[in-house]
Design a protein around this motif. Structure first.
Motif, short mmCIF file in Angstrom:
data_model
loop_
_atom_site.label_atom_id
_atom_site.label_comp_id
_atom_site.label_asym_id
_atom_site.label_seq_id
_atom_site.Cartn_x
_atom_site.Cartn_y
_atom_site.Cartn_z
N ASN A 147 -96.10 -49.00 -62.32
CA ASN A 147 -97.32 -49.77 -62.53
C ASN A 147 -98.26 -49.12 -63.55
OD1 ASN A 147 -96.30 -51.38 -60.51
ND2 ASN A 147 -97.71 -50.64 -58.93
N TYR A 148 -98.03 -47.86 -63.85
CA TYR A 148 -98.94 -47.12 -64.72
C TYR A 148 -98.45 -47.03 -66.16
CZ TYR A 148 -101.29 -45.81 -60.41
OH TYR A 148 -101.97 -45.85 -59.21
N LYS A 149 -97.30 -47.61 -66.43
CA LYS A 149 -96.81 -47.59 -67.81
C LYS A 149 -97.79 -48.35 -68.70
CE LYS A 149 -91.90 -47.02 -66.79
NZ LYS A 149 -90.53 -47.55 -66.91
N GLY A 150 -98.15 -47.74 -69.79
CA GLY A 150 -99.14 -48.35 -70.67
C GLY A 150 -100.55 -47.86 -70.41
N THR A 151 -100.76 -47.16 -69.28
CA THR A 151 -102.07 -46.60 -68.98
C THR A 151 -102.27 -45.31 -69.76
OG1 THR A 151 -101.97 -47.51 -66.74
CG2 THR A 151 -103.60 -45.79 -67.14
N GLU A 152 -103.48 -45.11 -70.27
CA GLU A 152 -103.77 -43.94 -71.07
C GLU A 152 -104.23 -42.78 -70.19
OE1 GLU A 152 -103.76 -41.95 -74.65
OE2 GLU A 152 -103.31 -44.08 -74.42
N PHE A 153 -103.62 -41.62 -70.37
CA PHE A 153 -104.02 -40.41 -69.66
C PHE A 153 -104.24 -39.29 -70.68
CE2 PHE A 153 -101.58 -42.78 -66.47
CZ PHE A 153 -102.45 -42.74 -65.38
N ALA A 154 -105.02 -39.57 -71.70
CA ALA A 154 -105.14 -38.68 -72.85
C ALA A 154 -105.71 -37.31 -72.52
CB ALA A 154 -106.02 -39.35 -73.91
N TYR A 155 -106.46 -37.20 -71.42
CA TYR A 155 -107.11 -35.91 -71.12
C TYR A 155 -106.41 -35.15 -69.98
CZ TYR A 155 -110.72 -37.99 -73.99
OH TYR A 155 -111.40 -38.59 -75.03
N VAL A 156 -105.33 -35.70 -69.46
CA VAL A 156 -104.62 -35.04 -68.36
C VAL A 156 -103.76 -33.89 -68.90
CG1 VAL A 156 -102.81 -35.30 -66.62
CG2 VAL A 156 -104.61 -37.01 -66.81
N LEU A 216 -89.69 -38.32 -63.94
CA LEU A 216 -89.61 -38.13 -65.39
C LEU A 216 -90.27 -39.28 -66.13
CD1 LEU A 216 -85.99 -36.69 -65.70
CD2 LEU A 216 -88.15 -35.43 -65.82
N ASP A 217 -90.14 -40.51 -65.60
CA ASP A 217 -90.84 -41.65 -66.20
C ASP A 217 -92.35 -41.45 -66.15
OD1 ASP A 217 -88.69 -43.12 -67.03
OD2 ASP A 217 -88.63 -44.46 -65.30
N LEU A 218 -92.84 -40.98 -65.00
CA LEU A 218 -94.27 -40.74 -64.86
C LEU A 218 -94.72 -39.61 -65.79
CD1 LEU A 218 -96.95 -41.27 -63.44
CD2 LEU A 218 -96.24 -39.67 -61.65
N PHE A 219 -93.93 -38.58 -65.88
CA PHE A 219 -94.24 -37.46 -66.79
C PHE A 219 -94.39 -37.99 -68.22
CE2 PHE A 219 -93.04 -32.67 -67.30
CZ PHE A 219 -94.15 -32.48 -68.09
N LYS A 220 -93.48 -38.87 -68.61
CA LYS A 220 -93.53 -39.44 -69.96
C LYS A 220 -94.76 -40.33 -70.13
CE LYS A 220 -92.02 -40.45 -74.09
NZ LYS A 220 -92.08 -39.44 -75.18
N THR A 221 -95.05 -41.13 -69.11
CA THR A 221 -96.22 -42.01 -69.17
C THR A 221 -97.50 -41.20 -69.40
OG1 THR A 221 -95.25 -43.70 -67.75
CG2 THR A 221 -97.65 -43.61 -67.83
N ILE A 222 -97.61 -40.07 -68.72
CA ILE A 222 -98.82 -39.25 -68.82
C ILE A 222 -98.86 -38.44 -70.09
CG2 ILE A 222 -100.04 -37.30 -67.77
CD1 ILE A 222 -99.02 -38.37 -65.03
N SER A 223 -97.74 -37.83 -70.46
CA SER A 223 -97.75 -36.90 -71.59
C SER A 223 -97.59 -37.58 -72.94
CB SER A 223 -96.63 -35.87 -71.41
OG SER A 223 -95.36 -36.50 -71.44
#
Length: 360
Positions: free
Chosen positions: A130-139, A166-173
């Motif tokens: 659900n978080y794909k496409g969400t920006e986590f630029a400062y994490v 790993l998908d979540l790691f990619k979404t965030i990083s």
């Protein structure tokens, strides 16, 4: 001797999160004794990050229910110990906030108003898509708590737990190189999917060890001082000398024993291969001793693998039934102690395959 207060901890030392952080590895698997203070240490480090450069963190739990229990209370111990007396914390929904007292303002009635800043987010791994496409630029830090589940406790791991993480790691990083993941756990299950992912099929060496071409760091920690202190807790005294002490106090894997562990002999001949829930087993037999060996080794010229479930079906596999004579024979041999295994992880996974086929 001074009498201990009811709410006073017996422990004098806790996990050294900065020591692991300083090694600069992007994905860290940390396995320590229970109550060691891992989560506390990494959240404290994340707060220091925000104070220094404004960076944020993500707290991950496998399921939403787990996250809802932990996320709202994650700052409680830090506030209680007054680690950051100048700062205030609050949580709203899946977002955590921090305020600095130096930025406080007063309204016309003299009420203090804090200036709140986002410091972190809570994400259940089961809903990471659900978080794909969400920006986590400062994490900068991902803290995945309890990445190893207690053995045989439902609902268990996700269908593809490692893939989801790993998908979540990619979404965030995204493409940033300054994001670091810390997976925190206790020695519950040696056959967990993360150990399988890095090829770890037995208890890891104590201390730090590297895997996946130095891309993954494992810290398997045992601390004698902490162990002695833990043995003086109420539960520690209850389990001392029992089978529970190994997991609860000594940080030993429940299913990590060396019983039935033996490498196949030179005389062992390959018989067939079996696939079960992502594992591929080579079954070998030493006809001199009539001992069967289950190994991860399968000859390269093997024409096909026998699959036990539809999930294991591939172009090179043939599905067989639970009542196959090969499986019935293996179950009989296992029951009389004539089967040996390459490693504890292979043993535990193969026994699960036999249970699937009717072993009781």
């Amino acid at each position: 001797n001074r009498r201990m207060a009811k709410n006073e901890s017996v422990h004098t030392s806790y996990y050294d999160a900065p020591a692991t952080i300083s090694r600069g590895c992007h994905m860290n698997l940390i396995v320590t004794m229970r109550s060691r203070g891992k989560t506390y240490g990494f959240i404290k480090a994340a707060i220091k990050d925000w104070i220094r450069d404004g960076s944020q963190f993500v707290l991950v739990r496998r399921y939403d229910t787990e996250l809802q229990q932990q996320f709202p209370k994650m700052f409680d111990a830090i506030v209680r110990k007054r680690e950051f007396p100048r700062h205030m914390f609050r949580v709203s929904g899946d977002t955590a906030y921090i305020a600095d007292a130096r930025e406080d303002e007063k309204d016309k009635k003299g009420n203090v108003k804090h200036k709140w800043h986002v410091i972190g987010y809570g994400i259940p791994l089961s809903k990471q898509a659900n978080y794909k496409g969400t920006e986590f630029a400062y994490v900068k830090k991902i803290i995945f708590d309890e990445f190893i589940r207690v053995l045989r406790t439902p609902p268990g791991y996700l269908r593809d737990d490692v893939g989801a993480f790993l998908d979540l790691f990619k979404t965030i990083s995204r493409d940033r190189q300054n994001v670091y993941a810390y997976l925190l756990g206790n020695a519950c299950d040696l056959t967990n999917p993360y150990f399988r992912f890095i090829g770890l099929d037995r208890e890891p060496p104590e201390g730090y060890s590297w895997y996946k071409h130095h891309e993954i760091l494992v810290h398997y920690e045992k601390d004698a001082t902490f162990r002695a202190e833990e043995a003086q807790t109420v539960v520690g005294r209850l389990v001392e000398g029992t089978a529970y002490a190994g997991v609860m106090i000594d940080n030993e894997f429940y299913n990590g024993g060396d019983y039935f562990i033996e490498h196949k002999t030179k005389n062992a001949k390959f018989k067939y291969a079996i696939s079960f829930l992502g594992y591929e087993f080579g079954v070998w037999c030493d006809f001199m001793s009539l001992t069967y060996y289950v190994s991860s080794k399968i000859p390269a010229d093997t024409e096909f693998v026998m699959a036990l479930t539809t999930e294991d079906m591939r172009p090179s596999t043939v599905m067989i039934g639970k009542v196959s004579p090969w499986l019935k024979s293996l179950i009989k041999l296992f029951r009389i102690g004539q089967v040996r295994f390459e490693s504890p992880a292979i043993r535990e996974a193969f026994v699960e395959a036999l249970k699937y086929c009717g072993l009781r």
